[in-house]
Motif scaffolding. Structure first.
Motif, PDB file in Angstrom:
ATOM      1  N   ASN B  18       0.740   1.326   1.593  1.00 13.84           N
ATOM      2  CA  ASN B  18       0.332  -0.296   1.637  1.00 13.84           C
ATOM      3  C   ASN B  18       0.827  -1.081   0.799  1.00 13.84           C
ATOM      4  OD1 ASN B  18      -1.734   0.336   3.703  1.00 13.84           O
ATOM      5  ND2 ASN B  18      -3.222   1.262   2.074  1.00 13.84           N
ATOM      6  N   VAL B  19       2.307  -1.031   0.526  1.00 12.07           N
ATOM      7  CA  VAL B  19       2.855  -1.846  -0.354  1.00 12.07           C
ATOM      8  C   VAL B  19       2.953  -3.300   0.659  1.00 12.07           C
ATOM      9  CG1 VAL B  19       5.205  -2.701  -1.295  1.00 12.07           C
ATOM     10  CG2 VAL B  19       4.317  -0.080  -1.268  1.00 12.07           C
ATOM     11  N   ASP B  20       2.112  -4.320  -0.229  1.00 14.81           N
ATOM     12  CA  ASP B  20       2.141  -5.580   0.471  1.00 14.81           C
ATOM     13  C   ASP B  20       3.065  -6.516   0.116  1.00 14.81           C
ATOM     14  OD1 ASP B  20       1.143  -7.075  -1.980  1.00 14.81           O
ATOM     15  OD2 ASP B  20      -0.518  -5.404  -1.888  1.00 14.81           O
ATOM     16  N   THR B  21       3.335  -7.683   0.783  1.00 16.39           N
ATOM     17  CA  THR B  21       4.460  -8.538   0.638  1.00 16.39           C
ATOM     18  C   THR B  21       4.191  -9.382  -0.796  1.00 16.39           C
ATOM     19  OG1 THR B  21       3.184 -10.084   2.013  1.00 16.39           O
ATOM     20  CG2 THR B  21       5.174  -9.108   3.106  1.00 16.39           C
ATOM     21  N   ASP B  22       3.101  -9.269  -1.260  1.00 14.44           N
ATOM     22  CA  ASP B  22       2.979 -10.089  -2.522  1.00 14.44           C
ATOM     23  C   ASP B  22       3.455  -9.049  -3.669  1.00 14.44           C
ATOM     24  OD1 ASP B  22       0.549 -12.488  -3.067  1.00 14.44           O
ATOM     25  OD2 ASP B  22       0.426 -11.490  -1.116  1.00 14.44           O
ATOM     26  N   LYS B  23       3.521  -7.970  -3.539  1.00 12.16           N
ATOM     27  CA  LYS B  23       4.008  -6.813  -4.437  1.00 12.16           C
ATOM     28  C   LYS B  23       5.412  -6.930  -4.059  1.00 12.16           C
ATOM     29  CE  LYS B  23       1.725  -3.236  -5.452  1.00 12.16           C
ATOM     30  NZ  LYS B  23       0.926  -2.303  -4.950  1.00 12.16           N
TER      31      LYS B  23
END
Lengths: 468, 207
Positions: B18-23
């Motif tokens: 779940n690596v999000d685009t904020d990360k």
């Protein structure tokens, strides 16, 4: 001959211009919303290739992500934010697109103003360079977020190249208990199917509870479809939808309105229509929810405790839980109502509409925000703010100790000055609890407006049902 | 768009779900009006310490992965925001291929528009490739889009992958979607005329 069709299939089929052999469809786009963050490179692309905007009349722009929520009469202090907003203004002037500037009362969060202006209509395809475009699905529109390259594609061609997604029906049956609202319903859904549960799908929300919700509540649910992995969420249009839209500035009038409503009534899914997946939730089992981690699927009832990673068998998921708890500064087993907060944020495209503000006002009226808590209310648009002021809501909230701000995305994603400091903990009505989302090192707990109001009063998470 | 045919390079393992685009690229980087220059902000919260210096343990701060051109990661990579800044940041850093068990839809599409190839493989295969990227003395993989195959270090059996034929074609040729679609302007015109007749309310915005 085709059999019974879903709402999704009716809209999709109605917008396919051409289907290639491999199933890639050229889809016509009826409505395009534009904001300052994801559009500059798209307009630059048009300029470089000497292209025009195909349908400026079907395009509406508003700055929302970067705008300060304090006095705006002297412009934007942050230079990069100011340049981005000015770039949008310049691009809209050059390409002939209508724009609501930060001093216009119609300015607000792009997903609040679309419906408010009647720009959002049932049966249409709607896109925006923003993942929460799914919000507009509450009107029975196929609405989804796109990247900047696709923004440029829509500006130039009024179409998109898309593969037909799968369909999922989520029915919420029964009756919601008191103190449980639309935000708890969508958090419960995400908790159930997971943050990737809807990937590749368009979700149609149905059932007694969804039919019973106001348009605002339906928007809250569709808004967070993307947090369940689905690019779009839909609710069948009905009399409530039409009543909301009637008389809105950009909605059809007179004979055209009658003609439109007649068409909109044909849109709901046919009896017996088939979905690729179906999920049913029992509303009576849903409690007021709070997220404990850094993914929107990390939900727990307010009566529950912070979960223990030791009980997770999958090593990658266990590692993710451990990382989340460390980031959030939480110990497994802690009762949710013992978690103290520093900040309350009421706002965002999920929960900044008039109904949300009314809910908060009902709970905090005659009470005070706990000492030391910073509590912000950021209305979704200038018109929502105005209406709240007409109803005296601003007075109730200010008297209770809330700051009453100008509209915008604000602390949902911290692109403007509204940010959490490292380690600060926030009860937030927004949609994402990712690491750093509300400011570097900030700790976000997603809740409903009612639960945010209860947390503001107690200075820690509290069961809103005791305030009813 | 730069065509993608064969990519040979070091693969970096990022065993996170779940690596999000904020990360991938935090929101404060989104104030740019350019596409380039975002590589320095890639994975900012993982890559740098409080004082701005490099976090020595993070994979992209270690040799040889500092020079990675391929990323191997966990399920639902790229979830969250639609920001195309996420693939722009990867590209600017030098990463042109991401391998994962699953991707979020918008990020997945955005990759193809920027000459980045996202590859979906079964979790067990991804885990195996991730282990090789971590432990192989020289973790160089070759991603051959023409042959739809990944060649692994140490002579392990090549891995076949599936890719949408149209997207593959556009990547191989480096095609610009807008240009392609504008060749069909006649069809768009006809659709619009029909829509205007059948749904006239969509064409008269009384603002």
């Amino acid at each position: 001959m085709s059999g019974p069709k879903t709402l999704f299939a009716k809209i999709w089929d109605d917008h396919v211009i051409e289907e290639q052999e491999d199933g890639t469809c050229l889809l016509y786009i009826d409505r395009h919303l534009v904001h300052e963050v994801t559009s500059p490179q798209a307009f630059e692309g048009l300029r470089q290739s000497g292209r025009k905007v195909r349908r400026p009349d079907a395009t509406l722009a508003v700055p929302d992500h970067n705008v300060p929520t304090t006095d705006r009469s002297r412009g934007i202090a942050d230079e990069t934010s100011r340049i981005q907003v000015e770039t949008l203004e310049r691009n809209c002037a050059e390409f002939g697109i209508q724009l609501f500037d930060p001093l216009d009362i119609r300015q607000g969060i792009v997903h609040v103003i679309g419906p408010e202006q009647g720009f959002t209509l049932p049966g249409t395809t709607i896109v925006c360079g923003d993942s929460h475009t799914s919000t507009h699905g509450a009107f029975g529109a196929l609405a989804f977020g796109i990247g900047t390259s696709e923004v440029e594609h829509v500006l130039a061609t009024q179409t998109l190249l898309q593969k037909r997604p799968k369909t999922m029906r989520i029915a919420v049956e029964g009756e919601l208990p008191p103190g449980v609202g639309a935000k708890d319903v969508i958090l419960a859904i995400i908790g159930r199917i997971g943050t990737a549960g809807g990937t590749g799908h368009v979700i149609e929300y149905a059932g007694e509870v969804v039919r019973g919700l106001s348009m605002e509540g339906r928007m809250t649910i569709c808004n967070m479809s993307i947090e369940a992995g689905a690019r779009a969420g839909l609710v069948a249009p009905d009399d409530k939808t039409f009543a909301y839209l009637a008389g809105r500035p950009m909605a059809p009038k007179g004979a055209l309105w009658e003609q439109a409503v007649a068409f909109w009534r044909t849109l709901p899914s046919d009896a017996g229509a088939r979905y690729d997946k179906e999920v049913v939730l029992d509303a009576s089992e849903i409690e007021p929810l709070v997220t404990w981690g850094t993914s929107p699927q990390d939900v727990v009832p307010v009566t529950g405790r912070v979960p223990d990673p030791a009980e997770e068998s999958d090593p990658q998921r266990r590692a993710a839980m451990e990382r989340a708890l460390s980031y959030m500064g939480l110990e497994p087993g802690t009762p949710i109502t013992e978690i103290r907060i520093d900040t309350v944020f009421i706002g965002s495209c999920t929960n900044a509409r008039i109904e949300d503000l009314r809910t908060v006002a009902r709970i905090v009226e005659g009470r005070r925000v706990a000492p030391g808590i910073r509590a912000l209310v950021v209305p979704g648009s200038g018109l929502v703010k105005h209406q709240a002021e007409e109803e005296g809501i601003d007075r109730i909230l200010r008297d209770a100790g809330f700051e009453w701000r100008e509209p915008g995305c604000s602390m949902c994603l911290a692109m403007n000055p509204d940010k959490l400091a490292p380690g600060e903990r926030c009860a937030s009505t927004s949609n994402r609890n990712f690491e750093g989302r509300q400011g570097k090192g900030g700790r976000t707990h997603l809740v409903s407006p009612a639960m945010a109001a209860a947390a503001a009063i107690e200075g820690r998470f509290a069961d809103v049902r005791k305030f009813l | 768009m730069e065509p993608f045919s064969k990519l040979e390079g070091i693969a970096a393992p990022l065993p996170m779900v779940n690596v999000d685009t904020d990360k991938i690229i935090p929101a404060h980087w989104l104030k740019t009006i350019e596409r380039s220059g975002l590589g320095v902000g890639l994975f900012e919260s993982l890559r740098y310490r409080e004082d701005g210096s490099e976090a020595p343990d993070f994979i992209l701060n270690r040799e040889p992965w500092r020079r990675a051109r391929i990323l191997i990661t966990g399920e639902n990579f790229g979830c969250g925001s639609s920001r195309e800044h996420a693939p722009w940041a990867l590209l600017d850093y030098g990463i042109r291929c991401v391998i994962a068990p699953s991707f979020a839809d918008i990020f997945f599409n955005n990759c193809f528009k920027n000459g980045i190839l996202p590859i979906v493989l079964p979790r067990e295969t991804v885990d195996a490739l991730m282990a090789e990227a971590e432990t192989a003395p020289d973790p160089v993989f070759t991603v051959d889009l023409e042959g739809q195959v990944i060649l692994r270090p140490g002579g392990n059996a090549p891995v076949h992958f599936e890719v949408d034929p149209f997207k593959r074609h556009c990547l191989l040729e480096g095609l610009d979607d807008v240009g392609l679609t504008l060749q069909k302007v006649g069809k768009i015109d006809s659709y619009e005329e029909k829509s205007r007749r059948e749904k006239p309310w969509l064409f008269r915005l009384a603002a």
